[in-house]
Design a protein around this motif. Structure first.
Motif, PDB file in Angstrom:
ATOM      1  N   VAL A  20       0.856  -1.179   0.000  1.00 47.24           N
ATOM      2  CA  VAL A  20       0.000   0.000   0.000  1.00 47.24           C
ATOM      3  C   VAL A  20       0.898   1.237   0.000  1.00 47.24           C
ATOM      4  O   VAL A  20       1.653   1.457   0.944  1.00 47.24           O
ATOM      5  CB  VAL A  20      -0.928   0.015   1.238  1.00 47.24           C
ATOM      6  CG1 VAL A  20      -1.784   1.264   1.250  1.00 47.24           C
ATOM      7  CG2 VAL A  20      -1.795  -1.245   1.273  1.00 47.24           C
ATOM      8  N   GLU A  21       0.885   2.003  -1.086  1.00 47.33           N
ATOM      9  CA  GLU A  21       1.650   3.247  -1.234  1.00 47.33           C
ATOM     10  C   GLU A  21       3.117   3.106  -0.803  1.00 47.33           C
ATOM     11  O   GLU A  21       3.595   3.840   0.068  1.00 47.33           O
ATOM     12  CB  GLU A  21       0.975   4.376  -0.468  1.00 47.33           C
ATOM     13  CG  GLU A  21      -0.425   4.672  -0.965  1.00 47.33           C
ATOM     14  CD  GLU A  21      -1.124   5.780  -0.191  1.00 47.33           C
ATOM     15  OE1 GLU A  21      -0.467   6.481   0.609  1.00 47.33           O
ATOM     16  OE2 GLU A  21      -2.324   5.945  -0.392  1.00 47.33           O
ATOM     17  N   PRO A  22       3.859   2.181  -1.428  1.00 51.16           N
ATOM     18  CA  PRO A  22       5.271   2.022  -1.060  1.00 51.16           C
ATOM     19  C   PRO A  22       6.113   3.167  -1.603  1.00 51.16           C
ATOM     20  O   PRO A  22       5.715   3.853  -2.549  1.00 51.16           O
ATOM     21  CB  PRO A  22       5.648   0.715  -1.748  1.00 51.16           C
ATOM     22  CG  PRO A  22       4.777   0.683  -2.962  1.00 51.16           C
ATOM     23  CD  PRO A  22       3.463   1.288  -2.512  1.00 51.16           C
ATOM     24  N   PRO A  23       7.293   3.383  -1.039  1.00 51.87           N
ATOM     25  CA  PRO A  23       8.222   4.359  -1.610  1.00 51.87           C
ATOM     26  C   PRO A  23       8.605   3.919  -3.030  1.00 51.87           C
ATOM     27  O   PRO A  23       8.640   2.725  -3.321  1.00 51.87           O
ATOM     28  CB  PRO A  23       9.442   4.288  -0.688  1.00 51.87           C
ATOM     29  CG  PRO A  23       8.983   3.605   0.546  1.00 51.87           C
ATOM     30  CD  PRO A  23       7.831   2.740   0.161  1.00 51.87           C
ATOM     31  N   ALA A  25      14.781  -3.508  -3.630  1.00 47.69           N
ATOM     32  CA  ALA A  25      14.970  -2.066  -3.808  1.00 47.69           C
ATOM     33  C   ALA A  25      15.773  -1.875  -5.079  1.00 47.69           C
ATOM     34  O   ALA A  25      16.844  -2.454  -5.227  1.00 47.69           O
ATOM     35  CB  ALA A  25      15.702  -1.468  -2.615  1.00 47.69           C
ATOM     36  N   ASP A  26      15.255  -1.084  -6.020  1.00 47.69           N
ATOM     37  CA  ASP A  26      16.001  -0.883  -7.251  1.00 47.69           C
ATOM     38  C   ASP A  26      17.141   0.112  -7.034  1.00 47.69           C
ATOM     39  O   ASP A  26      17.290   0.678  -5.951  1.00 47.69           O
ATOM     40  CB  ASP A  26      15.090  -0.517  -8.420  1.00 47.69           C
ATOM     41  CG  ASP A  26      14.415   0.827  -8.287  1.00 47.69           C
ATOM     42  OD1 ASP A  26      14.912   1.701  -7.544  1.00 47.69           O
ATOM     43  OD2 ASP A  26      13.384   1.021  -8.957  1.00 47.69           O
ATOM     44  N   ALA A  27      17.935   0.309  -8.061  1.00 47.17           N
ATOM     45  CA  ALA A  27      19.164   1.095  -7.937  1.00 47.17           C
ATOM     46  C   ALA A  27      18.940   2.543  -7.533  1.00 47.17           C
ATOM     47  O   ALA A  27      19.828   3.173  -6.959  1.00 47.17           O
ATOM     48  CB  ALA A  27      19.944   1.036  -9.254  1.00 47.17           C
ATOM     49  N   GLU A  58      18.074   4.994  -2.261  1.00 48.81           N
ATOM     50  CA  GLU A  58      19.291   5.291  -1.513  1.00 48.81           C
ATOM     51  C   GLU A  58      19.361   4.503  -0.208  1.00 48.81           C
ATOM     52  O   GLU A  58      18.364   4.423   0.523  1.00 48.81           O
ATOM     53  CB  GLU A  58      19.345   6.784  -1.173  1.00 48.81           C
ATOM     54  CG  GLU A  58      19.521   7.686  -2.378  1.00 48.81           C
ATOM     55  CD  GLU A  58      20.899   7.568  -2.999  1.00 48.81           C
ATOM     56  OE1 GLU A  58      21.884   7.386  -2.257  1.00 48.81           O
ATOM     57  OE2 GLU A  58      20.983   7.656  -4.236  1.00 48.81           O
ATOM     58  N   PRO A  59      20.533   3.912   0.110  1.00 45.53           N
ATOM     59  CA  PRO A  59      20.689   3.284   1.424  1.00 45.53           C
ATOM     60  C   PRO A  59      20.390   4.302   2.522  1.00 45.53           C
ATOM     61  O   PRO A  59      20.689   5.482   2.390  1.00 45.53           O
ATOM     62  CB  PRO A  59      22.162   2.868   1.440  1.00 45.53           C
ATOM     63  CG  PRO A  59      22.507   2.698   0.000  1.00 45.53           C
ATOM     64  CD  PRO A  59      21.722   3.767  -0.722  1.00 45.53           C
ATOM     65  N   GLY A  60      19.784   3.840   3.584  1.00 49.85           N
ATOM     66  CA  GLY A  60      19.416   4.711   4.698  1.00 49.85           C
ATOM     67  C   GLY A  60      17.939   5.074   4.699  1.00 49.85           C
ATOM     68  O   GLY A  60      17.432   5.576   5.702  1.00 49.85           O
ATOM     69  N   LEU A  61      17.234   4.824   3.578  1.00 48.36           N
ATOM     70  CA  LEU A  61      15.794   5.087   3.536  1.00 48.36           C
ATOM     71  C   LEU A  61      15.110   4.223   4.586  1.00 48.36           C
ATOM     72  O   LEU A  61      15.334   3.020   4.652  1.00 48.36           O
ATOM     73  CB  LEU A  61      15.235   4.779   2.149  1.00 48.36           C
ATOM     74  CG  LEU A  61      13.719   4.909   1.995  1.00 48.36           C
ATOM     75  CD1 LEU A  61      13.286   6.361   2.154  1.00 48.36           C
ATOM     76  CD2 LEU A  61      13.266   4.359   0.652  1.00 48.36           C
ATOM     77  N   LYS A  62      14.306   4.847   5.440  1.00 55.00           N
ATOM     78  CA  LYS A  62      13.580   4.140   6.498  1.00 55.00           C
ATOM     79  C   LYS A  62      12.113   4.513   6.435  1.00 55.00           C
ATOM     80  O   LYS A  62      11.761   5.572   5.923  1.00 55.00           O
ATOM     81  CB  LYS A  62      14.087   4.545   7.886  1.00 55.00           C
ATOM     82  CG  LYS A  62      15.483   4.161   8.207  1.00 55.00           C
ATOM     83  CD  LYS A  62      15.806   4.615   9.622  1.00 55.00           C
ATOM     84  CE  LYS A  62      17.249   4.348   9.979  1.00 55.00           C
ATOM     85  NZ  LYS A  62      17.548   4.765  11.344  1.00 55.00           N
ATOM     86  N   GLU A 100      14.332  -0.658   6.600  1.00 57.15           N
ATOM     87  CA  GLU A 100      15.464   0.227   6.343  1.00 57.15           C
ATOM     88  C   GLU A 100      16.250  -0.352   5.180  1.00 57.15           C
ATOM     89  O   GLU A 100      16.548  -1.545   5.159  1.00 57.15           O
ATOM     90  CB  GLU A 100      16.374   0.347   7.563  1.00 57.15           C
ATOM     91  CG  GLU A 100      17.566   1.251   7.303  1.00 57.15           C
ATOM     92  CD  GLU A 100      18.460   1.429   8.528  1.00 57.15           C
ATOM     93  OE1 GLU A 100      19.468   2.123   8.407  1.00 57.15           O
ATOM     94  OE2 GLU A 100      18.130   0.878   9.606  1.00 57.15           O
ATOM     95  N   VAL A 101      16.564   0.475   4.206  1.00 60.78           N
ATOM     96  CA  VAL A 101      17.377   0.056   3.061  1.00 60.78           C
ATOM     97  C   VAL A 101      18.838   0.149   3.471  1.00 60.78           C
ATOM     98  O   VAL A 101      19.280   1.199   3.954  1.00 60.78           O
ATOM     99  CB  VAL A 101      17.081   0.934   1.828  1.00 60.78           C
ATOM    100  CG1 VAL A 101      17.998   0.541   0.670  1.00 60.78           C
ATOM    101  CG2 VAL A 101      15.623   0.806   1.418  1.00 60.78           C
ATOM    102  N   VAL A 102      19.562  -0.941   3.283  1.00 62.22           N
ATOM    103  CA  VAL A 102      20.984  -0.957   3.598  1.00 62.22           C
ATOM    104  C   VAL A 102      21.784  -1.163   2.310  1.00 62.22           C
ATOM    105  O   VAL A 102      21.252  -1.634   1.311  1.00 62.22           O
ATOM    106  CB  VAL A 102      21.330  -2.070   4.621  1.00 62.22           C
ATOM    107  CG1 VAL A 102      20.653  -1.778   5.960  1.00 62.22           C
ATOM    108  CG2 VAL A 102      20.926  -3.422   4.117  1.00 62.22           C
TER     109      VAL A 102
END
Length: 84
Positions: A15-18, A39-41, A44-48, A75-77
């Motif tokens: 539902v409404e993802p980044p 997560a595609d290219a 950015e890492p750090g997105l929470k 959290e994107v790492v």
């Protein structure tokens, strides 16, 4: 008569993802349910934040809503590939 369902009968969407965050695969495993994200290219890492998953079943080409899971933090790492 009611049919017994399992996790393998369910499909999920977000539902409404980044932008750039998608479900790679989802299904049962020996501990319950696993939803693997991608997560595609451009992400950015750090997105929470929090992700909300909606469960549904498809039957005769129609989606039957089955409910929404509680918001789950993410959290994107950085992808740390080992160099040989």
């Amino acid at each position: 008569a009611a049919k017994n369902y399992s996790f393998s009968d369910l499909a999920f969407d977000l539902v409404e993802p980044p932008d750039g965050i998608t479900i790679d695969k989802a299904g049962p495993d020996e501990q319950g349910l696993v939803i693997q994200l991608r997560a595609d290219a451009k992400v950015e890492p750090g997105l929470k934040g929090n992700l909300i998953f909606r469960a549904f079943r498809e039957y005769n080409g129609r989606r039957s809503p089955q409910g929404t899971l509680p918001a789950m933090p993410f959290e994107v790492v950085a992808n740390k590939k080992k160099k040989k």
